[in-house]
Design a protein around this motif. Structure first.
Motif, PDB file in Angstrom:
ATOM      1  N   LEU A  42       0.831  -1.209   0.000  1.00  0.00           N
ATOM      2  CA  LEU A  42       0.000   0.000   0.000  1.00  0.00           C
ATOM      3  C   LEU A  42       0.865   1.258   0.000  1.00  0.00           C
ATOM      4  N   HIS A  43       0.548   2.186  -0.931  1.00  0.00           N
ATOM      5  CA  HIS A  43       1.234   3.476  -1.025  1.00  0.00           C
ATOM      6  C   HIS A  43       0.195   4.602  -0.982  1.00  0.00           C
ATOM      7  N   ARG A  44       0.570   5.699  -0.363  1.00  0.00           N
ATOM      8  CA  ARG A  44      -0.351   6.844  -0.296  1.00  0.00           C
ATOM      9  C   ARG A  44      -0.402   7.603  -1.604  1.00  0.00           C
ATOM     10  N   SER A  45       0.626   7.522  -2.440  1.00  0.00           N
ATOM     11  CA  SER A  45       0.649   8.235  -3.716  1.00  0.00           C
ATOM     12  C   SER A  45       1.375   7.382  -4.749  1.00  0.00           C
ATOM     13  N   LYS A  46       1.291   7.815  -6.005  1.00  0.00           N
ATOM     14  CA  LYS A  46       1.955   7.110  -7.096  1.00  0.00           C
ATOM     15  C   LYS A  46       2.366   8.121  -8.148  1.00  0.00           C
ATOM     16  N   LEU A  47       3.571   7.987  -8.659  1.00  0.00           N
ATOM     17  CA  LEU A  47       4.093   8.914  -9.645  1.00  0.00           C
ATOM     18  C   LEU A  47       3.156   9.009 -10.840  1.00  0.00           C
ATOM     19  N   GLY A  48       2.748  10.223 -11.152  1.00  0.00           N
ATOM     20  CA  GLY A  48       1.843  10.440 -12.273  1.00  0.00           C
ATOM     21  C   GLY A  48       0.382  10.320 -11.934  1.00  0.00           C
ATOM     22  N   PHE A  57      -2.901   3.323  -3.248  1.00  0.00           N
ATOM     23  CA  PHE A  57      -2.420   2.663  -4.450  1.00  0.00           C
ATOM     24  C   PHE A  57      -1.773   1.327  -4.074  1.00  0.00           C
ATOM     25  N   VAL A  58      -1.874   0.363  -4.989  1.00  0.00           N
ATOM     26  CA  VAL A  58      -1.262  -0.942  -4.793  1.00  0.00           C
ATOM     27  C   VAL A  58      -0.174  -1.127  -5.849  1.00  0.00           C
ATOM     28  N   TYR A  59       1.079  -1.148  -5.420  1.00  0.00           N
ATOM     29  CA  TYR A  59       2.213  -1.445  -6.300  1.00  0.00           C
ATOM     30  C   TYR A  59       3.431  -1.668  -5.413  1.00  0.00           C
TER      31      TYR A  59
END
Length: 492
Positions: A42-48, A57-59
């Motif tokens: 789990l990430h709070r943000s993602k590039l782009g 975001f899931v990556y």
């Protein structure tokens, strides 16, 4: 020990490491490969893409952003689909690897309480196993699991259990002023050395360890807790994890046909767990699922070649079917097909209409032949909207009406929102209806599982026949019983 006595911490299970990055989609990991333990990063943000409100975001990381589910909410949409497909599935454990701290203000859009609201809003209060359920009258979770014991598997059917991983500094921001027992998600601790078990936090009952530390799982289990080992990516590491009583064996080797050591499912019943010691009870998960396998040509062109598990419905051809389709999505031909098909006859060149899952790199598809001996028409439709992997979507509907002459098909990501794919009106009735699988001349064959959602009555597809050319080595089979359904190397 019978199944009714078996507890959550008394079994080992295969776990999908970085489940969002595998060739096998989330549905296929659960339905086809019988995995009941998954990991999401789990990430709070993602590039782009900026940041999200009330979502994550899931990556894996900026250097490796590929994912089959774009956001946590997309995964939860699939989880709702699993609830519908197999309402009484064995408990599914989801490890959420948190990459950044939570916002510490409870009202913030990416706080711990916001995560809880997202999970409960998607799966419902009854769909999630919460820490307070284990707590009972005990003073702490640790006291609860070491005195009263973990819940029995039978009481956890149809539910999800979420666990946070990612390190103490980030995880301590999750409660947001609440006690951990009031939260929806369990906390875990990293085990690097034996003195880390159990540690000082009385709310910690899950421990996470790499392959290099997986021998610590024995101490975790001996203390009454649950351990997860990750990077268990070869047989030697797997054997060590098994020998040291690891509960969740997280691996990137999802395809158990390619890596037969990487499985805990029972070969006859498909039961996804193994008892840590002693024999595993003989038990099946509730639900009607049919396995169909074939070694054949293709369903394409002017003459088809496939195995057909069907019923003769010529006396009453107007019918409606809703099924889910699951298959292997790696180490095979891109054109393996499994579908729900209505045909005018059992001849290889018959008119037909079918809705298909295709092995890899393809969307859900409808194929049909207007008249005997004609060419095949195909239409694919996008259901994932760019946020869910298109080649592992699984819910299909087929309606035959107008005396068997009108055919129409739909597809769905979650069995709630449906999208029409194609329709056609034929000159002759499509009186033969059933399940078809073709392997596109793949030597090792093809296999798909077809299930009836929500434990509804299964359709009367009891006849089996190879359709089309009968070349040497071609064949197939299908059954609604477990003797052959769960054998991943069973193709004829």
């Amino acid at each position: 020990m019978s199944y009714d006595d078996l507890r959550y911490n008394e079994v080992r299970q295969k776990s999908a490491h970085n489940a969002f990055q595998q060739q096998e989609g989330i549905y296929d990991q659960i339905v086809y490969w019988r995995i009941r333990s998954l990991e999401l990063d789990l990430h709070r943000s993602k590039l782009g893409h900026g940041s999200l409100k009330g979502d994550w975001f899931v990556y894996h990381g900026a250097h490796n952003p590929n994912t089959t589910v774009h956001r946590l909410s997309d995964f939860l949409r699939l989880a709702r689909g699993i609830q519908h497909a197999v309402p009484r599935h064995e408990v599914i454990t989801v490890f959420l690897d948190v990459r950044q701290p939570f916002h510490t203000t409870a009202s913030a859009s990416q706080s711990g309480p916001a995560l809880d609201r997202l999970l409960v809003g998607a799966l419902g209060e009854e769909g999630i196993v919460r820490p307070r359920e284990l707590l009972g009258d005990a003073a702490s979770l640790r006291e609860a699991v070491t005195t009263a014991g973990w819940p029995k598997l039978s009481t956890l059917r149809g539910r999800f259990l979420f666990v946070l991983t990612g390190g103490a500094e980030k995880l301590r921001t999750y409660p947001g002023g609440r006690s951990p027992e009031e939260c929806v998600v369990f906390l875990s601790a990293r085990a690097e050395k034996k003195s880390d078990i159990p540690g000082d936090d009385e709310s910690i009952v899950f421990f996470n360890m790499s392959d290099k530390r997986v021998k610590l799982a024995r101490a975790v289990h001996a203390r009454g807790f649950v351990g997860r080992g990750y990077y268990i990516n070869d047989k030697a590491r797997w054997d060590v994890a098994v020998q040291h009583d690891c509960h969740h064996l997280a691996t990137d080797d999802i395809n158990a046909r390619e890596d037969p050591w990487s499985q805990t499912q029972r070969p006859r019943t498909g039961f996804p767990f193994q008892k840590l010691s002693g024999s595993t009870p003989t038990v099946e998960e509730p639900g009607a699922i049919c396995g169909v396998w074939a070694r054949s040509g293709d369903i394409w062109g002017e003459v088809d070649s496939f195995y057909y598990k069907h019923a003769d419905r010529r006396a009453a051809p107007d019918n409606r079917y809703e099924l889910f389709i699951s298959g292997a999505n790696s180490f095979g031909d891109d054109w393996l097909k499994g579908g729900l098909i209505a045909r005018s006859s059992l001849a290889g060149n018959a008119a037909y209409f079918g809705v298909f899952r295709i092995a890899e790199h393809h969307r859900l598809r409808v194929q049909y032949r207007v008249a005997a001996g004609g060419t095949t028409v195909a239409k694919e439709v996008s259901l994932g909207s760019g946020v869910i992997d298109e080649d592992t979507l699984m819910f299909v509907r087929l309606h035959i009406a107008g005396g068997g002459r009108r055919a129409r098909a739909w597809g769905s990501v979650d069995s709630r929102s449906w999208k029409a794919i194609a329709s056609f009106e034929f000159d002759e009735p499509l009186g033969y209806q059933g399940l078809g699988v073709s392997s596109h001349r793949e030597k090792s064959g093809a296999k798909f599982l077809f299930g009836v959602p929500a434990e509804k009555e299964r359709p009367p597809f009891t006849r089996g026949q190879l359709i089309g050319p009968r070349k040497d080595g071609y064949g197939g089979g299908g059954d609604w019983h477990s003797a052959k359904r769960w054998k991943v190397d069973r193709f004829g």
